[in-house]
Design a protein around this motif. Structure first.
Motif, PDB file in Angstrom:
ATOM      1  N   ARG A 130      48.036  46.528  46.205  1.00 48.45           N
ATOM      2  CA  ARG A 130      48.351  47.457  47.298  1.00 48.45           C
ATOM      3  C   ARG A 130      49.046  46.755  48.460  1.00 48.45           C
ATOM      4  O   ARG A 130      49.880  47.332  49.147  1.00 48.45           O
ATOM      5  CB  ARG A 130      47.078  48.129  47.802  1.00 48.45           C
ATOM      6  N   SER A 131      48.707  45.477  48.692  1.00 51.77           N
ATOM      7  CA  SER A 131      49.257  44.772  49.844  1.00 51.77           C
ATOM      8  C   SER A 131      50.653  44.216  49.583  1.00 51.77           C
ATOM      9  O   SER A 131      51.294  43.720  50.494  1.00 51.77           O
ATOM     10  CB  SER A 131      48.323  43.625  50.243  1.00 51.77           C
ATOM     11  N   GLY A 132      51.093  44.285  48.326  1.00 57.26           N
ATOM     12  CA  GLY A 132      52.406  43.747  48.002  1.00 57.26           C
ATOM     13  C   GLY A 132      52.377  42.262  47.714  1.00 57.26           C
ATOM     14  O   GLY A 132      53.419  41.626  47.594  1.00 57.26           O
ATOM     15  N   PHE A 133      51.187  41.692  47.607  1.00 56.25           N
ATOM     16  CA  PHE A 133      51.050  40.262  47.317  1.00 56.25           C
ATOM     17  C   PHE A 133      51.673  39.909  45.969  1.00 56.25           C
ATOM     18  O   PHE A 133      52.184  38.827  45.775  1.00 56.25           O
ATOM     19  CB  PHE A 133      49.563  39.883  47.343  1.00 56.25           C
ATOM     20  N   THR A 134      51.616  40.867  45.046  1.00 56.87           N
ATOM     21  CA  THR A 134      52.189  40.644  43.721  1.00 56.87           C
ATOM     22  C   THR A 134      52.865  41.920  43.250  1.00 56.87           C
ATOM     23  O   THR A 134      52.495  43.009  43.664  1.00 56.87           O
ATOM     24  CB  THR A 134      51.108  40.209  42.709  1.00 56.87           C
TER      25      THR A 134
END
Length: 79
Positions: free
Chosen positions: A58-62
Motif C-alpha cells: 500500500r505504501s509503494g515500497f514495492t
C-alpha cells in the motif's frame, strides 16, 4: 482437557509411533498438542509477515504483489 478421537493415515501413524519409540514424546497426545502449538506460533508469524507485506504494498515500497513476495519467500525457504 477435552478428549478427541482422531484417525491418522498409515504413514502419519508410523511417523507418530517413531517419535514415541524414539522417546522424543511420551504419547501421541503430547506430540499432537506440540505440533498444534508450533502451527499456532507459525500462524502468528505468517499473519505478521502478511500485514507487513500489505503495508509495504500500500505504501509503494514495492511494486510486487503480496502473492509474488510470498511465492518468492516460499521458494527461498524450500530451497
Amino acid at each position: 482437557m477435552p478428549r478427541q478421537s482422531i484417525s491418522f493415515s498409515k504413514p502419519n501413524d508410523e511417523w507418530l509411533n517413531f517419535q514415541i519409540d524414539s522417546q522424543e514424546y511420551s504419547s501421541k497426545s503430547e506430540l499432537v498438542n506440540d505440533l498444534i502449538r508450533q502451527a499456532r506460533k507459525q500462524q502468528v508469524h505468517i499473519d505478521w509477515i502478511r500485514a507487513k507485506l500489505e503495508h509495504s504494498e500500500r505504501s509503494g515500497f514495492t511494486s510486487d504483489t503480496k502473492e509474488q513476495i510470498l511465492k518468492q519467500s516460499k521458494s527461498l525457504l524450500n530451497g
